[in-house]
Design a protein around this motif. Structure first.
Motif, mmCIF file in Angstrom:
data_model
loop_
_atom_site.group_PDB
_atom_site.id
_atom_site.type_symbol
_atom_site.label_atom_id
_atom_site.label_comp_id
_atom_site.label_asym_id
_atom_site.label_seq_id
_atom_site.Cartn_x
_atom_site.Cartn_y
_atom_site.Cartn_z
ATOM 1 N N UNK A 37 0.837 -1.201 0.000
ATOM 2 C CA UNK A 37 0.000 0.000 0.000
ATOM 3 C C UNK A 37 0.869 1.248 0.000
ATOM 4 N N UNK A 38 1.950 1.218 0.757
ATOM 5 C CA UNK A 38 2.870 2.358 0.789
ATOM 6 C C UNK A 38 3.440 2.637 -0.599
ATOM 7 N N UNK A 39 3.828 1.569 -1.307
ATOM 8 C CA UNK A 39 4.378 1.707 -2.652
ATOM 9 C C UNK A 39 3.325 2.223 -3.635
ATOM 10 N N UNK A 40 2.119 1.693 -3.533
ATOM 11 C CA UNK A 40 1.030 2.097 -4.429
ATOM 12 C C UNK A 40 0.649 3.553 -4.195
ATOM 13 N N UNK A 41 0.609 3.958 -2.931
ATOM 14 C CA UNK A 41 0.278 5.337 -2.604
ATOM 15 C C UNK A 41 1.367 6.289 -3.089
ATOM 16 N N UNK A 42 2.616 5.871 -2.973
ATOM 17 C CA UNK A 42 3.718 6.709 -3.449
ATOM 18 C C UNK A 42 3.641 6.878 -4.975
ATOM 19 N N UNK A 43 3.291 5.784 -5.672
ATOM 20 C CA UNK A 43 3.150 5.848 -7.130
ATOM 21 C C UNK A 43 2.047 6.829 -7.518
ATOM 22 N N UNK A 44 0.961 6.825 -6.753
ATOM 23 C CA UNK A 44 -0.181 7.699 -7.023
ATOM 24 C C UNK A 44 0.100 9.146 -6.605
ATOM 25 N N UNK A 45 0.556 9.310 -5.380
ATOM 26 C CA UNK A 45 0.716 10.640 -4.789
ATOM 27 C C UNK A 45 2.070 11.272 -5.109
ATOM 28 N N UNK A 46 3.137 10.485 -4.959
ATOM 29 C CA UNK A 46 4.482 11.029 -5.125
ATOM 30 C C UNK A 46 4.957 11.084 -6.560
ATOM 31 N N UNK A 47 4.486 10.120 -7.380
ATOM 32 C CA UNK A 47 4.888 10.089 -8.797
ATOM 33 C C UNK A 47 3.819 10.671 -9.708
ATOM 34 N N UNK A 48 2.760 11.214 -9.105
ATOM 35 C CA UNK A 48 1.687 11.888 -9.847
ATOM 36 C C UNK A 48 0.990 10.961 -10.848
ATOM 37 N N UNK A 49 0.868 9.673 -10.490
ATOM 38 C CA UNK A 49 0.226 8.707 -11.387
ATOM 39 C C UNK A 49 -1.285 8.758 -11.163
ATOM 40 N N UNK A 50 -1.921 9.752 -11.765
ATOM 41 C CA UNK A 50 -3.346 10.012 -11.528
ATOM 42 C C UNK A 50 -4.238 8.822 -11.864
ATOM 43 N N UNK A 51 -3.844 8.005 -12.827
ATOM 44 C CA UNK A 51 -4.683 6.894 -13.286
ATOM 45 C C UNK A 51 -4.978 5.872 -12.186
ATOM 46 N N UNK A 52 -4.268 5.937 -11.081
ATOM 47 C CA UNK A 52 -4.490 4.991 -9.983
ATOM 48 C C UNK A 52 -5.638 5.411 -9.067
ATOM 49 N N UNK A 53 -6.285 6.533 -9.367
ATOM 50 C CA UNK A 53 -7.281 7.081 -8.447
ATOM 51 C C UNK A 53 -8.404 6.104 -8.102
ATOM 52 N N UNK A 54 -8.742 5.198 -9.022
ATOM 53 C CA UNK A 54 -9.901 4.330 -8.782
ATOM 54 C C UNK A 54 -9.546 2.908 -8.382
ATOM 55 N N UNK A 55 -8.276 2.617 -8.106
ATOM 56 C CA UNK A 55 -7.916 1.230 -7.786
ATOM 57 C C UNK A 55 -8.038 0.923 -6.296
ATOM 58 N N UNK A 56 -8.036 1.942 -5.449
ATOM 59 C CA UNK A 56 -8.001 1.706 -4.005
ATOM 60 C C UNK A 56 -9.303 1.108 -3.465
ATOM 61 N N UNK A 57 -10.442 1.573 -3.975
ATOM 62 C CA UNK A 57 -11.734 1.104 -3.460
ATOM 63 C C UNK A 57 -12.561 0.381 -4.522
ATOM 64 N N UNK A 58 -11.948 0.116 -5.670
ATOM 65 C CA UNK A 58 -12.697 -0.422 -6.801
ATOM 66 C C UNK A 58 -13.544 -1.633 -6.495
ATOM 67 N N UNK A 59 -13.010 -2.566 -5.725
ATOM 68 C CA UNK A 59 -13.729 -3.823 -5.476
ATOM 69 C C UNK A 59 -14.903 -3.668 -4.519
ATOM 70 N N UNK A 60 -14.919 -2.594 -3.739
ATOM 71 C CA UNK A 60 -15.968 -2.463 -2.718
ATOM 72 C C UNK A 60 -16.737 -1.148 -2.855
ATOM 73 N N UNK A 61 -16.688 -0.542 -4.036
ATOM 74 C CA UNK A 61 -17.366 0.741 -4.229
ATOM 75 C C UNK A 61 -18.859 0.662 -3.907
#
Length: 216
Positions: free
Chosen positions: A71-95
């Motif tokens: 989760x730390x790595x995924x969040x860094x990719x999203x937040x720190x590397x500005x990978x906006x496309x990850x915005x919907x992967x965190x809660x996708x399965x339980x939306x």
């Protein structure tokens, strides 16, 4: 009369996993149920949901993940590397479950420093929770750049000095869902709750994407 040749079936575009960038080839039940989210089965299985219930100042709170290396790595990719496309992967399965549980709530994100959002060109907490499709209000602001991750325990306790109300509208008719990406000591969330309490909301609940383990 000439018959027209049969129409060729258009091939589906290749789907690429947003996390590992590999081609999504499997037809597992997991992927069929989450066909709108471009994440492969292997990555889905590596991101293990935890669902931990706790309380913050007496208010009900839930974290979806344990703040582990993945989760730390995924969040860094999203937040720190500005990978906006990850915005919907965190809660996708339980939306659907989250939308049902928090139906009627207004989302209030824990604030980040405005200049950091401008550099990133998006607010990571706001975008992460947008797929819930709940009304969102910006009630809070962060007045100083303070890195909680590198702050001492005493410095974290003083975070309330750097968070303020940006909207003082009456909330007596609203149920408020305070949201954040990571819950560590709880200092930031407590500061936000105390400010929101001043606006007399009908109800307050807390939802965080991840929570660090209690070292005790």
């Amino acid at each position: 009369m000439k018959c027209l040749p049969p129409l060729k079936k258009l091939s589906e575009p290749t789907k690429i996993c947003k996390i590992c960038f590999s081609e999504i080839k499997d037809n597992s039940l997991l992927n069929l149920l989450n066909r709108d989210i471009d994440v492969c089965q292997r990555c889905f299985q590596e991101i293990k949901m935890h669902f931990f219930k706790f309380e913050v100042l007496g208010y009900s709170a839930i974290s979806i993940y344990r703040y582990d290396e993945k989760i730390q790595s995924l969040l860094y990719q999203f937040k720190g590397c500005f990978d906006f496309e990850l915005f919907d992967v965190f809660f996708g399965r339980i939306l659907h479950e989250l939308r049902f549980r928090y139906l009627g709530y207004v989302v209030v994100p824990v604030p980040s420093y405005k200049q950091e959002d401008e550099i990133r060109e998006f607010n990571h907490v706001e975008e992460m929770f947008k797929p819930l499709k709940l009304p969102l209000r910006h009630m809070l602001t962060k007045t100083k750049k303070v890195k909680q991750a590198t702050s001492s325990t005493e410095q974290r306790k003083e975070i309330n000095k750097h968070i303020a109300l940006s909207d003082e509208s009456d909330l007596s008719q609203y149920k408020i869902l305070l949201v954040d990406d990571v819950y560590t000591t709880g200092s930031t969330m407590k500061a936000c709750i105390r400010l929101i309490e001043k606006l007399h909301p009908k109800k307050i609940e807390v939802l965080v994407m991840s929570k660090t383990e209690n070292k005790r």
